[in-house]
Design a protein around this motif. Structure first.
Motif, PDB file in Angstrom:
ATOM      1  N   SER A  83     -39.217  11.652 -29.875  1.00 50.08           N
ATOM      2  CA  SER A  83     -39.731  12.226 -31.116  1.00 50.08           C
ATOM      3  C   SER A  83     -40.177  11.155 -32.111  1.00 50.08           C
ATOM      4  O   SER A  83     -41.293  11.203 -32.636  1.00 50.08           O
ATOM      5  CB  SER A  83     -38.650  13.113 -31.759  1.00 50.08           C
ATOM      6  N   GLU A  84     -39.304  10.176 -32.366  1.00 52.01           N
ATOM      7  CA  GLU A  84     -39.593   9.178 -33.391  1.00 52.01           C
ATOM      8  C   GLU A  84     -40.755   8.267 -33.013  1.00 52.01           C
ATOM      9  O   GLU A  84     -41.466   7.759 -33.886  1.00 52.01           O
ATOM     10  CB  GLU A  84     -38.346   8.341 -33.672  1.00 52.01           C
ATOM     11  N   ASN A  85     -40.952   8.053 -31.722  1.00 48.89           N
ATOM     12  CA  ASN A  85     -42.069   7.221 -31.275  1.00 48.89           C
ATOM     13  C   ASN A  85     -43.311   8.036 -30.942  1.00 48.89           C
ATOM     14  O   ASN A  85     -44.307   7.491 -30.453  1.00 48.89           O
ATOM     15  CB  ASN A  85     -41.643   6.375 -30.069  1.00 48.89           C
ATOM     16  N   ASP A  86     -43.219   9.355 -31.230  1.00 52.10           N
ATOM     17  CA  ASP A  86     -44.365  10.254 -31.052  1.00 52.10           C
ATOM     18  C   ASP A  86     -44.969  10.130 -29.653  1.00 52.10           C
ATOM     19  O   ASP A  86     -46.189  10.069 -29.489  1.00 52.10           O
ATOM     20  CB  ASP A  86     -45.429   9.956 -32.117  1.00 52.10           C
ATOM     21  N   LEU A  87     -44.094  10.081 -28.634  1.00 54.19           N
ATOM     22  CA  LEU A  87     -44.572   9.994 -27.260  1.00 54.19           C
ATOM     23  C   LEU A  87     -45.235  11.312 -26.880  1.00 54.19           C
ATOM     24  O   LEU A  87     -44.664  12.384 -27.072  1.00 54.19           O
ATOM     25  CB  LEU A  87     -43.415   9.685 -26.305  1.00 54.19           C
ATOM     26  N   GLN A  88     -46.423  11.241 -26.353  1.00 57.87           N
ATOM     27  CA  GLN A  88     -47.202  12.438 -26.064  1.00 57.87           C
ATOM     28  C   GLN A  88     -46.884  13.000 -24.683  1.00 57.87           C
ATOM     29  O   GLN A  88     -46.282  12.327 -23.842  1.00 57.87           O
ATOM     30  CB  GLN A  88     -48.690  12.122 -26.172  1.00 57.87           C
ATOM     31  N   TYR A 112     -41.493  11.596 -16.925  1.00 60.40           N
ATOM     32  CA  TYR A 112     -42.593  11.809 -17.852  1.00 60.40           C
ATOM     33  C   TYR A 112     -42.209  12.795 -18.960  1.00 60.40           C
ATOM     34  O   TYR A 112     -41.471  13.764 -18.725  1.00 60.40           O
ATOM     35  CB  TYR A 112     -43.823  12.333 -17.100  1.00 60.40           C
ATOM     36  N   VAL A 113     -42.736  12.543 -20.139  1.00 58.52           N
ATOM     37  CA  VAL A 113     -42.452  13.373 -21.307  1.00 58.52           C
ATOM     38  C   VAL A 113     -43.191  14.699 -21.200  1.00 58.52           C
ATOM     39  O   VAL A 113     -44.338  14.757 -20.748  1.00 58.52           O
ATOM     40  CB  VAL A 113     -42.892  12.651 -22.602  1.00 58.52           C
ATOM     41  N   ARG A 114     -42.506  15.770 -21.622  1.00 56.10           N
ATOM     42  CA  ARG A 114     -43.162  17.065 -21.795  1.00 56.10           C
ATOM     43  C   ARG A 114     -42.959  17.464 -23.250  1.00 56.10           C
ATOM     44  O   ARG A 114     -41.834  17.543 -23.727  1.00 56.10           O
ATOM     45  CB  ARG A 114     -42.561  18.130 -20.880  1.00 56.10           C
ATOM     46  N   ARG A 115     -44.043  17.678 -23.965  1.00 51.36           N
ATOM     47  CA  ARG A 115     -43.973  18.063 -25.372  1.00 51.36           C
ATOM     48  C   ARG A 115     -44.217  19.551 -25.492  1.00 51.36           C
ATOM     49  O   ARG A 115     -45.259  20.056 -25.094  1.00 51.36           O
ATOM     50  CB  ARG A 115     -45.014  17.304 -26.203  1.00 51.36           C
ATOM     51  N   ASP A 116     -43.243  20.254 -26.040  1.00 52.17           N
ATOM     52  CA  ASP A 116     -43.366  21.695 -26.214  1.00 52.17           C
ATOM     53  C   ASP A 116     -42.731  22.080 -27.541  1.00 52.17           C
ATOM     54  O   ASP A 116     -41.506  22.034 -27.681  1.00 52.17           O
ATOM     55  CB  ASP A 116     -42.668  22.433 -25.067  1.00 52.17           C
ATOM     56  N   VAL A 156     -38.533  16.690 -20.199  1.00 54.61           N
ATOM     57  CA  VAL A 156     -39.070  15.643 -19.333  1.00 54.61           C
ATOM     58  C   VAL A 156     -39.327  16.246 -17.958  1.00 54.61           C
ATOM     59  O   VAL A 156     -38.772  17.285 -17.603  1.00 54.61           O
ATOM     60  CB  VAL A 156     -38.120  14.423 -19.183  1.00 54.61           C
ATOM     61  N   GLU A 157     -40.170  15.581 -17.194  1.00 50.26           N
ATOM     62  CA  GLU A 157     -40.431  15.966 -15.810  1.00 50.26           C
ATOM     63  C   GLU A 157     -40.076  14.787 -14.920  1.00 50.26           C
ATOM     64  O   GLU A 157     -40.546  13.672 -15.147  1.00 50.26           O
ATOM     65  CB  GLU A 157     -41.896  16.339 -15.611  1.00 50.26           C
TER      66      GLU A 157
END
Length: 251
Positions: free
Chosen positions: A30-35, A79-83, A70-71
């Motif tokens: 969240s804080e590093n705004d990982l997409q 890998y990041v999952r943003r939802d 994450v996946e």
């Protein structure tokens, strides 16, 4: 030259390590705004950065995978999952933590959403091709539990997405994922494959989802209602088994 992250991972204290891993990684994302699709460091690297074992990191990542944050792709990475809908999950987490015995009510709530959406004109709006793809992913991921969990969530979310209401879909997904976090608790903690995903019972799980798919394809509301009810009973059985395992581990 890559930008330095705004938030860095720090060494953890010995207590509540798994919860700390989950909390730290959520904060880091969240804080590093990982997409969506951003690759996280490997388990080995994360263990070194957090000052804990790979086993603890792996358990934390399994929790995040069930939460849909994450996946885990075997042979590729994490890998990041943003939802944005994952915020609903925080509410469900708190309610179940305070009143664990209400998880069966959450399963009933999940079933009510799925059944109501498809009964209220939603059956004709289901994206059949996407549902077929979700089923194929489910059927082909039988030996990879992380992939099975994700494909199962996608399959049922495709059913509910026919309502085209993002709030309803997000609420359903987070309820579904919270139930998964309880039913797959033994896998999260020890990497153990649950009994219903072995041998004949695994084939039964695939066949149950196949019946749901075929009912949607054929527009057969009666068969669909029966298949969804059977699926709900399976979920309740899995929850009861998970609760029994938890009780026996505390005895």
């Amino acid at each position: 030259m890559t930008d330095e992250p705004r938030t860095r991972l720090r060494t953890l204290s010995p207590s509540r390590l798994v919860d700390d891993v989950v909390s730290h990684l959520r904060e880091y994302i969240s804080e590093n705004d990982l997409q969506d699709g951003a690759r996280l460091p490997s388990e080995r690297s994360l263990a070194g950065m957090l000052g804990t074992s790979r086993a603890t990191v792996a358990q934390g990542l399994r929790i995040l995978a069930v939460m849909g944050l994450v996946e885990i792709r075997h042979g590729s990475g994490i890998y990041v999952r943003r939802d944005p809908g994952s915020l609903f999950g925080t509410t469900f987490d708190l309610m179940i933590d305070l009143e664990p015995e209400t998880v069966g009510q959450l399963a009933d709530f999940r079933y009510w959403i799925e059944q109501s959406v498809l009964a209220d004109g939603g059956l004709a709006s289901v994206d059949v091709e996407r549902l077929r793809t979700d089923f194929e992913s489910l059927a082909s991921s039988k030996s990879r539990l992380e992939s099975w969990i994700e494909a199962d969530a996608d399959f049922h979310l495709t059913l509910v997405a026919s309502t085209a209401n993002e709030y309803l879909s997000s609420t359903f997904e987070m309820a579904h994922r919270k139930i998964l976090s309880v039913t797959y608790a033994d896998w999260i903690e020890r990497g153990a494959t649950p009994s219903w995903l072995r041998g004949e019972r695994l084939r039964g799980q695939v066949d149950l989802h196949r019946r749901i798919l075929e009912a949607v394809v054929n527009g057969d509301r009666s068969v669909l209602e029966t298949a969804l009810a059977s699926h709900h009973l399976e979920i309740l059985e899995h929850l009861a088994r998970a609760v029994d395992l938890e009780r026996s581990s505390l005895a």
